[in-house]
Design a protein around this motif. Structure first.
Motif, PDB file in Angstrom:
ATOM      1  N   UNK A   1      39.100  38.727  47.618  1.00  0.00           N
ATOM      2  CA  UNK A   1      39.455  38.868  49.040  1.00  0.00           C
ATOM      3  C   UNK A   1      40.137  37.622  49.604  1.00  0.00           C
ATOM      4  N   UNK A   2      40.076  36.510  48.870  1.00  0.00           N
ATOM      5  CA  UNK A   2      40.729  35.272  49.300  1.00  0.00           C
ATOM      6  C   UNK A   2      42.206  35.228  48.939  1.00  0.00           C
ATOM      7  N   UNK A   3      42.639  36.082  48.014  1.00  0.00           N
ATOM      8  CA  UNK A   3      43.988  35.975  47.445  1.00  0.00           C
ATOM      9  C   UNK A   3      45.079  36.045  48.514  1.00  0.00           C
ATOM     10  N   UNK A   4      45.052  37.046  49.346  1.00  0.00           N
ATOM     11  CA  UNK A   4      46.126  37.197  50.338  1.00  0.00           C
ATOM     12  C   UNK A   4      46.125  36.077  51.373  1.00  0.00           C
TER      13      UNK A   4
ATOM     14  N   UNK B   1      45.053  33.078  50.947  1.00  0.00           N
ATOM     15  CA  UNK B   1      45.462  31.891  50.199  1.00  0.00           C
ATOM     16  C   UNK B   1      46.978  31.873  50.010  1.00  0.00           C
ATOM     17  N   UNK B   2      47.531  32.995  49.578  1.00  0.00           N
ATOM     18  CA  UNK B   2      48.981  33.085  49.386  1.00  0.00           C
ATOM     19  C   UNK B   2      49.726  32.916  50.704  1.00  0.00           C
ATOM     20  N   UNK B   3      49.187  33.465  51.781  1.00  0.00           N
ATOM     21  CA  UNK B   3      49.815  33.310  53.102  1.00  0.00           C
ATOM     22  C   UNK B   3      49.815  31.846  53.531  1.00  0.00           C
ATOM     23  N   UNK B   4      48.707  31.154  53.266  1.00  0.00           N
ATOM     24  CA  UNK B   4      48.620  29.736  53.610  1.00  0.00           C
ATOM     25  C   UNK B   4      49.670  28.934  52.848  1.00  0.00           C
ATOM     26  N   UNK B   5      49.830  29.230  51.564  1.00  0.00           N
ATOM     27  CA  UNK B   5      50.815  28.524  50.754  1.00  0.00           C
ATOM     28  C   UNK B   5      52.241  28.850  51.197  1.00  0.00           C
ATOM     29  N   UNK B   6      52.497  30.113  51.535  1.00  0.00           N
ATOM     30  CA  UNK B   6      53.829  30.513  51.978  1.00  0.00           C
ATOM     31  C   UNK B   6      54.187  29.836  53.304  1.00  0.00           C
ATOM     32  N   UNK B   7      53.229  29.790  54.216  1.00  0.00           N
ATOM     33  CA  UNK B   7      53.468  29.169  55.526  1.00  0.00           C
ATOM     34  C   UNK B   7      53.774  27.679  55.399  1.00  0.00           C
ATOM     35  N   UNK B   8      53.304  27.063  54.334  1.00  0.00           N
ATOM     36  CA  UNK B   8      53.530  25.630  54.149  1.00  0.00           C
ATOM     37  C   UNK B   8      55.003  25.305  53.941  1.00  0.00           C
ATOM     38  N   UNK B   9      55.756  26.273  53.422  1.00  0.00           N
ATOM     39  CA  UNK B   9      57.164  26.054  53.139  1.00  0.00           C
ATOM     40  C   UNK B   9      57.418  25.291  51.850  1.00  0.00           C
TER      41      UNK B   9
ATOM     42  N   UNK C   1      53.849  32.929  40.754  1.00  0.00           N
ATOM     43  CA  UNK C   1      53.059  32.249  39.723  1.00  0.00           C
ATOM     44  C   UNK C   1      51.599  32.112  40.169  1.00  0.00           C
ATOM     45  N   UNK C   2      51.369  31.717  41.416  1.00  0.00           N
ATOM     46  CA  UNK C   2      50.003  31.592  41.931  1.00  0.00           C
ATOM     47  C   UNK C   2      49.324  32.961  41.909  1.00  0.00           C
ATOM     48  N   UNK C   3      50.016  34.009  42.334  1.00  0.00           N
ATOM     49  CA  UNK C   3      49.450  35.358  42.334  1.00  0.00           C
ATOM     50  C   UNK C   3      49.049  35.774  40.918  1.00  0.00           C
ATOM     51  N   UNK C   4      49.924  35.525  39.943  1.00  0.00           N
ATOM     52  CA  UNK C   4      49.630  35.886  38.555  1.00  0.00           C
ATOM     53  C   UNK C   4      48.459  35.072  37.998  1.00  0.00           C
TER      54      UNK C   4
END
Length: 155
Positions: free
Chosen positions: A9-12, A14-22, A31-34
């Motif tokens: 349940x943390x995956x999305x 977490x990915x959103x946080x990384x994407x927002x970082x730019x 790669x992180x998702x995989x």
């Protein structure tokens, strides 16, 4: 603050946080998702921890180094901007180190950039007891070196 293993349940978030970082392009996010998918399958020795502090505050990702004896690499330590300088990074590092000592790890590596934007990261790792071990010039790009820190896990 709660530090715990990352859950599906943390995956999305977490990915959103990384994407927002730019700082992660689409390929990096994939790669992180995989990597997370592999971790959740239970077939991985990798470690993923999350820090919760009124929502997701940070994550740590650590994996064994291939073709070494008990060497691990802290491949990602990411703290949300609103949670920086509140002990989140230190708490995540402490959890990673505790787990690695249980696994009888010998050495922990962490790599970062030489760019001025990463000076706080370099200072943080030094403060956490890591030794500035090496520099590979022009690694990430021309005039952007890889700076490698190490920590003896048997001390």
């Amino acid at each position: 603050m709660l530090i715990r293993p990352v859950e599906p349940s943390d995956a999305e978030p977490l990915l959103a946080m990384l994407q927002e970082s730019g700082q992660f392009d689409d390929e990096g996010l994939l790669h992180v998702r995989d990597t997370l998918k592999n971790y959740f399958s239970g077939e991985s020795d990798e470690l993923w921890f999350s820090a919760e502090q009124q929502g997701l505050a940070g994550i740590a990702y650590c994996a064994p180094e291939v073709m070494t004896s008990d060497v691990w690499n802290l491949l990602m330590l990411w703290i949300s901007p609103s949670s920086q300088r509140q002990g989140v990074g230190q708490a995540l590092i402490n959890q990673v180190e505790k787990e690695l000592r249980n696994k009888h790890a010998r050495l922990l590596l962490v790599e970062t950039s030489s760019l001025i934007d990463f000076s706080a990261a370099r200072a943080f790792y030094s403060k956490q007891g890591f030794i500035n071990e090496a520099r590979i010039r022009n690694y990430y790009a021309i005039n952007e070196d890889k700076v490698i820190f190490t920590k003896d896990m048997q001390k």
